[in-house]
Design an enzyme around this catalytic site. Structure first.
Site, PDB file in Angstrom:
ATOM      1  N   ALA C 244       0.908  -1.452   0.303  1.00  0.00           N
ATOM      2  CA  ALA C 244      -0.311  -0.188  -0.193  1.00  0.00           C
ATOM      3  C   ALA C 244       0.423   1.548  -0.032  1.00  0.00           C
ATOM      4  O   ALA C 244       1.940   1.238   0.045  1.00  0.00           O
ATOM      5  CB  ALA C 244      -0.639  -0.185   1.194  1.00  0.00           C
ATOM      6  N   HIS C 245       0.576   2.206  -0.194  1.00  0.00           N
ATOM      7  CA  HIS C 245       0.873   4.032   0.307  1.00  0.00           C
ATOM      8  C   HIS C 245       1.713   4.055   1.588  1.00  0.00           C
ATOM      9  O   HIS C 245       1.142   3.467   1.789  1.00  0.00           O
ATOM     10  CB  HIS C 245      -0.182   4.803  -0.702  1.00  0.00           C
ATOM     11  CG  HIS C 245      -0.983   4.868   0.322  1.00  0.00           C
ATOM     12  ND1 HIS C 245      -2.294   6.077   0.258  1.00  0.00           N
ATOM     13  CD2 HIS C 245      -2.428   3.970   1.721  1.00  0.00           C
ATOM     14  CE1 HIS C 245      -3.249   5.533   1.174  1.00  0.00           C
ATOM     15  NE2 HIS C 245      -3.115   4.774   2.103  1.00  0.00           N
ATOM     16  N   ASN C 246       2.699   4.554   0.360  1.00  0.00           N
ATOM     17  CA  ASN C 246       4.218   5.392   2.061  1.00  0.00           C
ATOM     18  C   ASN C 246       4.375   3.721   2.645  1.00  0.00           C
ATOM     19  O   ASN C 246       5.269   4.225   3.147  1.00  0.00           O
ATOM     20  CB  ASN C 246       3.234   6.137   2.369  1.00  0.00           C
ATOM     21  CG  ASN C 246       3.110   6.852   1.705  1.00  0.00           C
ATOM     22  OD1 ASN C 246       1.514   7.505   1.171  1.00  0.00           O
ATOM     23  ND2 ASN C 246       3.422   8.112   1.182  1.00  0.00           N
TER      24      ASN C 246
END
Lengths: 351, 351, 351
Positions: C244-246
């Site tokens: 997922a993001h980051n």
């Protein structure tokens, strides 16, 4: 993200909110409180991080009225009732500044059937394929190498990223976003057993997706067996999700990555389903049900609330001891019952 | 699904079965009992739904001999030993009527190597790529943008949906269906650790898939490390499944979505593996083993049967209390043992 | 794998090691000990298989010094400190012999932006798309139908298999391998709730991937919301993984198939995460943490070690009894407490 300087004044003019501070202050990026520098705008959405207000280097912080005084004590502030939503709108405004506007037109390498209907201001990317009878609404963007099958419909303003598949007869509403690798309208998994092996049940339905739906990368939404698989308006699906045939998902339900919903299950509106959860087939889940990560839902749920079924993780040695005991848990219960029933015990057994 | 009127007489002529009712009755759709209208044909496959016979509006119901009287009492009926299989065949017949016949020929935008071998009546869709030495059997359909690598083989009558990848040297049998986004023959996950990081183990095997196999959207079947990864005839895989290198799956085994089978595991014939189950590597699973959803199989299974390992879900508050106790389960067992050993207890401790 | 005869002498000349046996011995394949024939070379990496040395038909076995005598007693042997790593290097050498060298050049059907920068010796496969501002390093191979977005960078020697998506602004380092269907840089899953439904948070970051990273088929790595999603050097990801993001993954961490890492979690270096594991968001996982298959990690881990949380599988009938008891586990604990507190019990309750 490249810097795209803006002033607080421009930002307020576009998004509203009450600015406390100099409108000519120059902003180069959006950043979390703990990472922000003097050219950043940041936001405080969760009161538990309010202590970071004192230490952040951000030029300006977006805050709720309750935190306005604390924010103003340290520098510029934008005060707004819902800072997180304001931040979301800010990211949209920012993206519109730093990203090039989408081109329009049909790339010469795309293959578009003669009788496909294209709206105004459409972009059909390189090597996209649009089959016979497909209808592409105004302002739709079809990414490179995406496929829109026979008689499929894509509503106005919807964007397919590169390498999306929308199979024949499927419908997608307006202002949707479908990320790369998503497959909409593959066959549902249906077979009748026979002595000679499985007999395929042709999947005669399609997929119908409402407006403002987002579908993540490599997510699959199967076509229905007889009726359609349906996603109502505002549904948000993360990556690598499996939606089986004839599932119905109510409006504004959000589902995190790697979750699977089995066939014919009906999920209510305003639900949230965390990552890697699973819901078996033919269930009905009420509105506003929240499912924890990695939880398997095995029966219908009629009451809103949070539901969980997860084996708590431990260091492996502890797990091994507890798991071995778990395998004999029913025996352990019998042993407790035996102790309770002993004549010298004056305790009433629990129910 | 568009209506494609047929009469019961046409249907019986194509599929057999004993018709009780007027052959000229007109059918416009196939529908479940509870949704059917007066232009629908429906079926009763599971006796537990027999009560719906009385209330359905279907023009005709497909039933087993045991339900023939009840079905005939309410209207037209087709009596057949296995109504579900009859229904499956009906969907196939119906699809053949409502869907256009597949075109044949090589689309001008496809890239086909000069020395690839194409059988008769092949369809190579737009932007498909067929590499050198590939062999495409008679009547094969290669969907738009699909890729068939060097020396791969696709058996007669097999259909690849758009955007399928079949890597070099892999073989797919006859009459298979491979859905969009499936990747057959990516490298297995193999590395030797070293002080400088992992050293890749080149995956020198391929994938061999038998006849009448169906592979779901975005499912991955990795090539073998030394030998091949093998799926026998009649295997059915749903979407988003991971089949690791050197797995061997026996004939007519069906696996539901989001399941993963780790490397070198051998699964028997006629197994069913429910969704999001996982089987660790280097195991042997007997024929006719059934695995419940979300269950992790950690050791070989030699006996047919149903196997399960799922934490039962609850409302979150109940889960929290039980899960906290579970973390100290081994201690709880010791406490019971202490109670059992107390001098005033006349009970023999359980084993 | 086609046979590609080599002699032991050629093999030693290329890879080193101490050969005991005739250098002119001819090898046609690499095979496990139990499958090897007289034209095979095999290896003994795990001492627990040493008994197979006596029975294998392999022409030559790669062994560690401790097994040298046993190996030499039965035939030719290559003695090397780390037989598994030697085997890995052997597979690489072998693949270089049996597989054709990659072509170079830009296929005429590919669409390459005029201002994209291509290094020396690059291969751009059929129907690949390279957008404006992309930079493709020396010796890069872009598979058929892969997409490299605006301003993305692909480092020297990296190979994208067919149908990979690398979205705009994302960076991949040198000598990486990305398998088919992987999607790098789709939007992270971020929304702010509002009374009218979710408001999208534009994902303004990108993905940065180091050198020597391998990414499996249909794996997704989302772009960051504000900062970037980062994979450090030497990370190895299997198929169907969701990052997922980051998320930030430390160097030389390996993750098996179907695992999901939720947003903003930071994973250390030299970790191994088994298949279908899940790690929730905003956690910090130390270096050298190992997570068992199907385990959900719900809090940060600061100590190296192996962590597990899996419901042990059983035959379904046993599971049903134990799971039913598990639902009342907290009550069972209370019943034990009651027994312990009984006046005739002389035992001190456990803590």
């Amino acid at each position: 993200m490249k810097p795209a300087p803006a002033t607080l004044g421009e930002l307020i003019a576009a998004l509203g909110g009450d600015l406390f501070g100099a409108p000519e202050t120059r902003i180069e990026r959006i950043a979390p409180l703990d990472v922000a520098d003097a050219a950043s705008i940041s936001f405080l959405a969760n009161p538990k991080y309010q202590a970071q207000l004192a230490s952040t280097a951000a030029a300006c912080v977006i805050v709720a009225p309750a935190a306005a005084d604390a924010a103003r004590a340290r520098g510029a502030a934008i005060v707004t009732p819902d800072p997180y939503r304001y931040f979301a709108r800010l990211t949209q405004w920012w993206a519109g500044r730093v990203r090039p506007a989408a081109a329009t037109g049909v790339h010469p390498s795309a293959v578009v059937a003669e009788d496909a209907v294209l709206g105004d201001g459409v972009l059909i990317g390189p090597q996209a394929v649009i089959e016979s009878g497909a209808r592409i609404g105004d302002g739709v963007q079809i990414g490179a190498g995406s496929f829109v099958g026979r008689n499929a419909q894509i509503g106005a303003g919807t964007r397919l990223a590169p390498r999306v598949v929308v199979s024949f007869d499927c419908q997608i509403g307006e202002r949707c976003i479908v990320h790369s690798g998503a497959v909409i309208g593959a066959d549902g998994f249906g077979f009748a057993p026979s002595p000679e092996g499985y007999v395929k049940i042709e999947q005669l339905g399609a997929v119908r997706i409402g407006n403002d739906v987002e579908i993540g990368a490599n997510t699959c939404i199967d076509r229905g067996a007889l009726g359609d698989t349906v996603l109502e308006d505002g549904v948000k699906l993360d990556n690598l999700i499996q939606i089986a045939h004839n599932v119905h998902i109510g409006r504004h339900t959000a589902i995190a990555g790697c979750t699977a919903i089995a066939g014919s299950t009906r999920i209510g509106a305003y639900c949230t389903i965390a990552g890697a959860a699973n819901i078996v087939g033919h269930l009905t889940i009420a509105d506003k049900v929240h499912v924890s990560a990695c939880t398997l839902i095995t029966r219908s749920i009629s009451e809103p609330g949070l539901y969980t079924g997860v084996y708590p993780f431990e260091d492996n040695a502890s797990w091994e001891k507890n798991a071995a005991t778990l395998r004999r848990l029913h025996q352990l219960r019998d042993r407790v019952r035996t102790l309770e029933a002993a004549p010298h015990s004056n305790k009433t057994p629990a129910p």
